[in-house]
Scaffold this motif. Structure first.
Motif, mmCIF file in Angstrom:
data_model
loop_
_atom_site.group_PDB
_atom_site.id
_atom_site.type_symbol
_atom_site.label_atom_id
_atom_site.label_comp_id
_atom_site.label_asym_id
_atom_site.label_seq_id
_atom_site.Cartn_x
_atom_site.Cartn_y
_atom_site.Cartn_z
ATOM 1 N N SER A 57 -37.006 -51.993 -37.146
ATOM 2 C CA SER A 57 -36.950 -53.450 -37.300
ATOM 3 C C SER A 57 -37.935 -54.163 -36.460
ATOM 4 O O SER A 57 -38.454 -53.492 -35.341
ATOM 5 C CB SER A 57 -35.690 -54.251 -37.183
ATOM 6 N N LEU A 58 -38.651 -55.138 -36.784
ATOM 7 C CA LEU A 58 -39.645 -55.990 -36.072
ATOM 8 C C LEU A 58 -39.124 -56.380 -34.855
ATOM 9 O O LEU A 58 -39.683 -56.357 -33.789
ATOM 10 C CB LEU A 58 -40.246 -57.395 -36.964
ATOM 11 N N ASP A 59 -37.523 -56.941 -34.682
ATOM 12 C CA ASP A 59 -36.966 -57.402 -33.528
ATOM 13 C C ASP A 59 -36.930 -56.298 -32.514
ATOM 14 O O ASP A 59 -36.951 -56.371 -31.250
ATOM 15 C CB ASP A 59 -35.553 -57.933 -33.829
ATOM 16 N N SER A 60 -36.781 -55.001 -33.066
ATOM 17 C CA SER A 60 -36.453 -53.798 -32.002
ATOM 18 C C SER A 60 -37.858 -53.468 -31.401
ATOM 19 O O SER A 60 -37.970 -53.078 -30.160
ATOM 20 C CB SER A 60 -35.648 -52.457 -32.517
ATOM 21 N N LEU A 61 -38.844 -53.640 -32.019
ATOM 22 C CA LEU A 61 -40.552 -53.515 -31.516
ATOM 23 C C LEU A 61 -40.640 -54.677 -30.569
ATOM 24 O O LEU A 61 -41.168 -54.667 -29.541
ATOM 25 C CB LEU A 61 -41.476 -53.574 -32.507
ATOM 26 N N LEU A 62 -40.210 -56.038 -30.955
ATOM 27 C CA LEU A 62 -40.916 -57.054 -30.262
ATOM 28 C C LEU A 62 -39.872 -57.546 -29.080
ATOM 29 O O LEU A 62 -40.313 -58.299 -28.272
ATOM 30 C CB LEU A 62 -41.286 -58.263 -31.258
ATOM 31 N N GLY A 63 -38.631 -57.545 -29.334
ATOM 32 C CA GLY A 63 -37.502 -58.010 -28.247
ATOM 33 C C GLY A 63 -37.682 -59.520 -28.697
ATOM 34 O O GLY A 63 -37.925 -60.034 -29.783
ATOM 35 N N GLY A 64 -37.419 -60.444 -27.653
ATOM 36 C CA GLY A 64 -37.674 -61.829 -27.643
ATOM 37 C C GLY A 64 -36.499 -62.711 -27.038
ATOM 38 O O GLY A 64 -35.768 -61.878 -26.278
ATOM 39 N N GLU A 65 -36.542 -63.878 -27.318
ATOM 40 C CA GLU A 65 -35.552 -64.822 -26.564
ATOM 41 C C GLU A 65 -34.357 -64.942 -27.289
ATOM 42 O O GLU A 65 -34.475 -65.052 -28.469
ATOM 43 C CB GLU A 65 -36.202 -66.258 -26.475
ATOM 44 N N ASN A 66 -33.364 -65.222 -26.887
ATOM 45 C CA ASN A 66 -31.988 -65.230 -27.654
ATOM 46 C C ASN A 66 -31.874 -66.885 -27.531
ATOM 47 O O ASN A 66 -31.804 -67.326 -26.209
ATOM 48 C CB ASN A 66 -30.843 -64.647 -26.912
ATOM 49 N N ALA A 67 -31.277 -67.275 -28.456
ATOM 50 C CA ALA A 67 -30.849 -68.672 -28.494
ATOM 51 C C ALA A 67 -28.846 -68.451 -28.313
ATOM 52 O O ALA A 67 -28.363 -67.491 -29.331
ATOM 53 C CB ALA A 67 -30.649 -69.306 -29.866
ATOM 54 N N ASP A 117 -25.317 -60.894 -37.178
ATOM 55 C CA ASP A 117 -23.836 -61.547 -37.621
ATOM 56 C C ASP A 117 -23.031 -60.855 -36.892
ATOM 57 O O ASP A 117 -21.599 -61.270 -36.724
ATOM 58 C CB ASP A 117 -23.743 -61.218 -38.999
ATOM 59 N N GLY A 118 -23.089 -60.022 -35.775
ATOM 60 C CA GLY A 118 -22.249 -59.543 -34.829
ATOM 61 C C GLY A 118 -21.155 -58.483 -35.722
ATOM 62 O O GLY A 118 -20.796 -57.415 -34.848
ATOM 63 N N ASN A 119 -21.141 -58.341 -36.850
ATOM 64 C CA ASN A 119 -20.309 -57.478 -37.442
ATOM 65 C C ASN A 119 -21.188 -56.309 -38.097
ATOM 66 O O ASN A 119 -20.552 -55.294 -38.493
ATOM 67 C CB ASN A 119 -19.670 -58.092 -38.691
ATOM 68 N N ASP A 120 -22.560 -56.623 -38.289
ATOM 69 C CA ASP A 120 -23.101 -55.543 -39.037
ATOM 70 C C ASP A 120 -23.713 -54.653 -38.006
ATOM 71 O O ASP A 120 -24.856 -54.563 -37.624
ATOM 72 C CB ASP A 120 -24.538 -56.432 -39.606
ATOM 73 N N MET A 121 -22.855 -53.677 -37.433
ATOM 74 C CA MET A 121 -23.152 -52.512 -36.359
ATOM 75 C C MET A 121 -23.691 -51.243 -37.112
ATOM 76 O O MET A 121 -23.168 -50.788 -38.191
ATOM 77 C CB MET A 121 -22.233 -52.489 -35.680
ATOM 78 N N SER A 122 -24.409 -50.562 -36.340
ATOM 79 C CA SER A 122 -25.093 -49.373 -36.828
ATOM 80 C C SER A 122 -24.934 -48.665 -35.645
ATOM 81 O O SER A 122 -24.533 -48.958 -34.512
ATOM 82 C CB SER A 122 -26.275 -49.607 -37.592
ATOM 83 N N PHE A 123 -25.343 -47.226 -35.799
ATOM 84 C CA PHE A 123 -25.427 -46.335 -34.551
ATOM 85 C C PHE A 123 -26.146 -46.996 -33.351
ATOM 86 O O PHE A 123 -26.157 -46.772 -32.309
ATOM 87 C CB PHE A 123 -26.046 -45.110 -35.130
ATOM 88 N N TRP A 124 -27.526 -47.667 -33.877
ATOM 89 C CA TRP A 124 -28.343 -48.395 -32.824
ATOM 90 C C TRP A 124 -28.097 -49.848 -32.493
ATOM 91 O O TRP A 124 -28.622 -50.035 -31.607
ATOM 92 C CB TRP A 124 -29.681 -48.659 -33.756
ATOM 93 N N GLN A 127 -27.329 -55.140 -36.166
ATOM 94 C CA GLN A 127 -28.779 -55.085 -37.145
ATOM 95 C C GLN A 127 -29.139 -56.612 -37.373
ATOM 96 O O GLN A 127 -28.244 -57.610 -37.415
ATOM 97 C CB GLN A 127 -28.508 -54.610 -38.336
ATOM 98 N N ASN A 128 -30.526 -56.939 -37.163
ATOM 99 C CA ASN A 128 -31.019 -58.294 -37.053
ATOM 100 C C ASN A 128 -31.539 -58.409 -38.427
ATOM 101 O O ASN A 128 -32.067 -57.631 -39.115
ATOM 102 C CB ASN A 128 -32.219 -58.312 -35.936
ATOM 103 N N THR A 129 -31.243 -59.889 -39.024
ATOM 104 C CA THR A 129 -31.764 -60.064 -40.287
ATOM 105 C C THR A 129 -32.812 -61.143 -40.083
ATOM 106 O O THR A 129 -32.787 -62.133 -39.284
ATOM 107 C CB THR A 129 -30.519 -60.895 -41.064
ATOM 108 N N PHE A 130 -34.009 -60.866 -40.745
ATOM 109 C CA PHE A 130 -35.190 -61.927 -40.642
ATOM 110 C C PHE A 130 -34.724 -62.996 -41.181
ATOM 111 O O PHE A 130 -34.327 -63.088 -42.297
ATOM 112 C CB PHE A 130 -36.381 -61.281 -41.307
#
Length: 176
Positions: A57-67, A117-124, A127-130
């Motif tokens: 995911s782009l998020d896993s590449l870029l990281g970023g700030e959390n709200a 969403d906190g419920n969409d967990m995978s092995f990694w 998961q983030n949704t754009f």
């Protein structure tokens, strides 16, 4: 971990040389080396190709700030529904994250917003949704503040207000 470190780790896990990755992206090996050394970032269109080719995911590449998703008193709230009209996405989010700045052309978006969403967990992990693209740091920061204000006010649904509509033009993402 910086973008460059993440890119290098993911590249090595995929058993790719800098030269092979450069060929896949249509850039020089030196460009990949600079990215990995933290001396720059790829353009948005190259980031999208990286994401697809390396299956990350782009998020896993870029990281970023959390709200922080918290209500008054600092306690974690339930999920807030976020509606992204430009992207046609609706998600119940437990966390909202902005990307680092994308380097791109004059008409390229500079930031992206993601939700978990906190419920969409995978092995990694989660998961983030754009959610949306943003023209500048002020707009994405204002959006994060508005989401937090909505949570503080007890609002259960929020429609993104400052995002921009974008379109794919070959391998480039540009503001429509």
């Amino acid at each position: 971990m910086s973008f460059g470190e993440k890119l290098q780790t993911i590249r090595k896990k995929n058993r790719l040389s800098q030269e092979r990755l450069a060929e896949m992206l249509g850039v020089s090996r030196q460009a990949v080396s600079k990215w990995e050394l933290g001396e720059g970032y790829p353009e948005v269109d190259k980031l999208l190709i990286l994401s697809k080719k390396l299956n990350v995911s782009l998020d896993s590449l870029l990281g970023g700030e959390n709200a922080p998703i918290a209500s008054e008193g600092g306690k974690s709230s339930d999920l807030i529904r976020i509606i992204s009209p430009n992207e046609g996405v609706i998600i119940s989010a437990s966390k909202v994250t902005r990307s680092q700045q994308f380097k791109g052309g004059k008409n390229s978006p500079k930031y992206a917003l993601y939700a978990t969403d906190g419920n969409d967990m995978s092995f990694w992990g989660a998961q983030n949704t754009f959610l949306a693209w943003y023209r500048n740091l002020d707009d994405v920061t204002r959006e994060l503040a508005e989401i937090q204000n909505a949570l503080d006010a007890g609002v259960t649904s929020y429609t993104l207000q400052y995002s921009v509509k974008c379109k794919q033009n070959l391998f480039r993402t540009i503001v429509d």
